[in-house]
Design an enzyme around this catalytic site. Structure first.
Site, PDB file in Angstrom:
ATOM      1  N   GLY A   1      -4.779  -0.492  -0.484  1.00  0.00           N
ATOM      2  CA  GLY A   1      -5.877  -0.395  -1.435  1.00  0.00           C
ATOM      3  C   GLY A   1      -5.782  -1.433  -2.533  1.00  0.00           C
TER       4      GLY A   1
ATOM      5  CB  SER B   1      -0.992  -4.011 -10.134  1.00  0.00           C
ATOM      6  OG  SER B   1      -2.006  -4.689 -10.846  1.00  0.00           O
TER       7      SER B   1
ATOM      8  CD  GLU C   1     -11.042  -0.081   0.760  1.00  0.00           C
ATOM      9  OE1 GLU C   1     -11.937   0.723   0.446  1.00  0.00           O
ATOM     10  OE2 GLU C   1     -10.001  -0.210   0.118  1.00  0.00           O
TER      11      GLU C   1
END
Length: 506
Positions: A265, A268, A290
């Site tokens: 995802g 950081s 993604e």
């Protein structure tokens, strides 16, 4: 051939080049806009700025649909101008976040794979204008996107009108990287014919009727760099714990050194955890995700990742210059898809992904909060984490065990907002260690989470809460009147540590 002829190959469209201000003048109060852009990449830039300028002279509001967050401070400028009535499905801007939490605009927090289904079914109402960034429009009207696909193809196919922003700052070498596939309506579609991360199943661009393209605007502005923070000591330790877990999976015979396709995802921590694989023994990896962040390109450069599928490329300033300055080195290792496909449950389950996403907090039973600070204030949105958590082979959530200098514990008695229930969470990881929750009953999870993942400053408090909860009984023991006392103490005293308010739980 002139630059305009090169970038607009359909001659009938060359007369439709307009200024950003003229394009913005077509947008009326109450309209719904579908803007390209996903995590600060491939977002339209000129027409949104023109809308903000127009708002200084007249009042109007529009609904803003995107793929995910926008760059160029557009969300901040929209919020400051007060022109947004409803925003979906994801944002990551502090100014817009404040407007949402103040109730100045509506925000619909959606799973990123769901927006397409709702638009296609007409649930969201008509899209008046799709505004899409591109590198070119082909002779047949096909639009070639830039550094993200997101929901751009969906918006362009279903909008009444299209405005194309041709960005001269984006490399033409992006042409040929995209793979645009439309599933069709639910109840009328067949299986999505994608069985590996490398498969191409669609077209090289967004096929639309050229007559829907009302105007074309030329721009020359790079994407905004990502805001990720580089790995630190704690995230490197966290990466080590995750690698140890994966090594144990190999020992158990569930994987080999190539693992399974990886999803990471935005953010950081997730980026840093993936970065930790560079010096590992894992090799010939594939990514099906993604967003491709810096770590994926570092892994490609290190010879660890052979291929990556995504719907967006979001990079730091330094990495952006390197990757797009020598894009010919990467383009045969990449595919960019609509987010509906990158996040589609059918594909995630079929490919058997290892999914790594970031949590704000999780509780002693493994329920994860990804979106709401103290259960009330929206952070960014659920994004794609729910798409992957529910359907991945391994749903892993990572977070540091504390925040705000240790005043907040990321492991709490009861998550104040639950985006991912215990049923969808396989493994939780902090810099303290990891807990493998698969196949465990609620009472079996608690000791693993407290001992392996919680910060030492909070273990005693967690155990005290759980021991009292056990006296109440139940499949999932809780002391309901004290379940959120840690968050109440935080609100009142600025810390979850109970020595500041010993009456909070006792």
């Amino acid at each position: 051939m002139t630059v305009q002829n090169d970038r607009i190959q359909n001659q009938s469209l060359q007369s439709r080049v307009v200024s950003p201000e003229q394009a913005a003048s077509w947008i009326e109060d109450g309209m719904t806009l579908g803007l390209s852009g996903f995590t600060r990449a491939g977002d339209v830039k000129a027409v949104p700025f023109a809308l903000v300028e127009r708002a200084k002279e007249e009042e109007f509001k529009v609904n803003v649909f995107t793929g995910a967050s926008l760059g160029s401070d557009i969300d901040a400028l929209f919020a400051e101008a007060g022109i947004v009535h409803k925003r979906l499905p994801f944002q990551a801007d502090p100014t817009m976040r404040k407007s949402i939490n103040n109730g100045d605009m509506f925000f619909v927090d959606q799973h990123l794979s769901h927006t397409a289904e709702l638009v296609r079914a007409g649930v969201m109402g008509p899209i008046d204008f799709a505004i899409v960034e591109a590198i070119a429009v082909k002779e047949d009207g096909m639009i070639i996107p830039t550094t993200s696909v997101g929901n751009s193809s969906l918006f362009a196919m279903h909008a009444d009108n299209i405005i194309v922003e041709i960005n001269m700052a984006q490399t033409p070498l992006l042409e040929g990287v995209h793979d645009i596939y439309d599933t069709g309506r639910q109840g009328e579609r067949g299986p999505i014919p994608l069985t590996t991360a490398r498969d191409r199943i669609g077209t090289a661009g967004i096929q639309v009727d050229p007559e829907k393209i009302r105007g074309i605007v030329f721009t020359e502005q790079e994407d905004s760099p990502s805001t990720i923070v580089q790995p630190d000591d704690e995230t490197q330790v966290m990466a080590g714990h995750l690698l140890d877990f994966l090594r144990n999976e190999i020992k158990a015979g569930r994987f080999d050194e190539t693992l399974a396709p990886l999803q990471s995802g935005i953010g950081s921590v997730a980026n840093a955890v993936l970065h930790g694989m560079i010096d590992s023994e894992f090799e010939h990896l594939e990514v099906y995700s993604e967003v491709l962040q810096d770590a994926v390109f570092d892994l490609i450069d290190a010879g660890k990742v052979d291929f990556a599928s995504c719907c967006s490329i979001t990079l730091s300033d330094e990495k952006m210059k390197k990757v797009f300055g020598s894009f010919e080195q990467y383009r045969d290792k990449l595919i960019m898809r609509p987010q509906e496909i990158s996040n589609h449950p059918e594909i995630i389950r079929r490919l058997g992904l290892i999914s790594v996403n970031t949590a704000l907090e999780f509780d002693i039973y493994g329920n994860v909060n990804s979106t709401h600070v103290s259960g009330m204030k929206m952070m960014n949105g659920i994004g794609g984490s729910g798409d992957f958590a529910r359907n991945a082979r391994l749903a892993i959530f990572v977070t540091k065990s504390t925040a705000k200098g240790g005043n907040i514990s990321s492991i709490v008695p009861f998550a104040t907002h639950i985006d991912h229930t215990e049923h969808d969470v396989d493994v939780v990881v902090t810099e303290q260690g990891y807990a493998d929750l698969r196949g465990l009953a609620p009472r079996e999870r608690v000791p693993l989470i407290i001992e392996n993942c919680a910060h030492p400053d909070y273990k005693e408090q967690l155990w005290a809460y759980y021991q009292e909860a056990l006296e109440r009984g139940g499949q999932t023991p809780h002391v309901l009147e004290k379940a959120f006392s840690w968050h109440q103490n935080l609100a009142q005293n600025g810390t979850m540590k109970l020595e500041k308010n010993t009456a909070a739980v006792r």
